[in-house]
Enzyme design. Sequence first.
Site, short mmCIF file in Angstrom:
data_model
loop_
_atom_site.label_atom_id
_atom_site.label_comp_id
_atom_site.label_asym_id
_atom_site.label_seq_id
_atom_site.Cartn_x
_atom_site.Cartn_y
_atom_site.Cartn_z
N PRO A 86 0.84 -1.19 0.00
CG PRO A 86 0.06 -0.98 2.19
CD PRO A 86 0.84 -1.90 1.28
N GLY A 90 4.16 3.72 5.32
CA GLY A 90 5.38 3.45 6.07
C GLY A 90 6.01 2.10 5.73
CG LEU A 91 4.00 -1.03 5.01
CD1 LEU A 91 2.89 -1.96 4.56
CD2 LEU A 91 4.69 -1.60 6.25
N GLY A 92 7.64 1.49 2.86
CA GLY A 92 8.76 1.67 1.93
C GLY A 92 8.42 1.43 0.47
CB SER A 93 5.32 1.74 -1.57
OG SER A 93 5.02 3.09 -1.36
CB SER A 94 8.75 5.76 -2.85
OG SER A 94 9.34 6.08 -1.62
CB ALA A 96 9.69 -1.39 -2.83
CG ASP A 133 11.78 3.77 3.27
OD1 ASP A 133 12.09 3.63 4.47
OD2 ASP A 133 10.68 4.18 2.89
O1 PMV Z 1 6.73 5.96 7.81
P1 PMV Z 1 8.02 6.04 7.08
O2 PMV Z 1 8.45 4.79 6.45
O3 PMV Z 1 8.11 7.23 6.19
O4 PMV Z 1 9.16 6.15 8.22
C1 PMV Z 1 9.48 7.27 8.88
C2 PMV Z 1 10.56 6.99 9.87
C3 PMV Z 1 10.94 8.21 10.66
O5 PMV Z 1 11.94 7.82 11.58
C4 PMV Z 1 9.75 8.75 11.42
C5 PMV Z 1 11.47 9.31 9.73
C6 PMV Z 1 12.81 9.03 9.10
O6 PMV Z 1 13.14 9.76 8.15
O7 PMV Z 1 13.55 8.16 9.56
#
Ligand code: PMV
Length: 296
Positions: A86, A90-94, A96, A133
């Site tokens: 999705p 916060g699962l790193g899609s971009s 990936a 990511d």
């Molecule tokens: O939700 P994401 O995958 O964008 O992760 C953010 C992680 C943070 O520590 C909140 C921000 C960062 O740049 O590390």
Amino acid sequence: MSTRYSFGPGKVILVGEHGVVYGYPAIAGSLSRGVKATARAAKRPMLKLGRSLAAPAKRSLSRAFEVGLEVAGRPSLEVSLESELPLSMGLGSSGAVSVALSRVLLEKPTAAEVESLSLKMETVFHGRPSGLDHTTSAREGLLWFQKGVARGLTPGKPLQVVVALAGKRRPTKELVEALRERQSRWPRRYQRLFEEIGRLVVEARTAIVGGDLDALGDVMNVNQGLLSALQVSGPKLDGMVQRLRALGAMGAKLTGAGGDGGAVVGLFRDPASAVKQLRREGVECFASELGQVVLP
Ligand code: PMV
């Protein structure tokens, strides 16, 4: 040329998000889910985009593709993408996408070439990415991050997690900025919290390397408490954390930036039965072993 395929896995942050922005460590792992790229010979380079994608996503994908083409010497390929992740959860899609595109555009690339090009693409998506990511995706492992440096970790036992989604969330940038404001107003209080999160990450590393899953789960639970103290958790995330713990998670916490929605990660001995039950309840979720990519 025959059809070429590549894969870029997604990621979860197991411990240490937000603290990592202030120089403390974090541990992230690649997921078995990610983005697949397919390339076929064509008259000219082209990225095929799904109709359902929103215009801003289309624009940044096209710009990232253009960056990739320049570095790769403009190969005449028609590339399509298929994502199992999705967006903006916060699962790193971009990250990936960047890794999958780099791998399919470059001819037999080295790992360093993939990391370097995918960082350029991540910059198109995120302006100033932390690098977590795309590095986790490119190295397909479990990584310790601190101040932009990544080191691999070898878990003593496989890390089986369930990732469950708790609804849409605000962009990472907004959440990081709001926390930065609180932190600059009351620096000593927030420094204490970041220091404690940093200690938890060190304890998590010991637990991971030693294969002590109960200890790792407890670290995750305490980390969730501190993320709540930082005010980056919310009712939907808290509810999902409680649900995963009730279904047998040794530890559960939000992963990524948090906020009013996003993803929760739970450490399980038996992820399959938890996933089955959650799906029955209508929760979007999946199981994954961290740092273990199963190529599609
Ligand atoms: O939700 P994401 O995958 O964008 O992760 C953010 C992680 C943070 O520590 C909140 C921000 C960062 O740049 O590390």
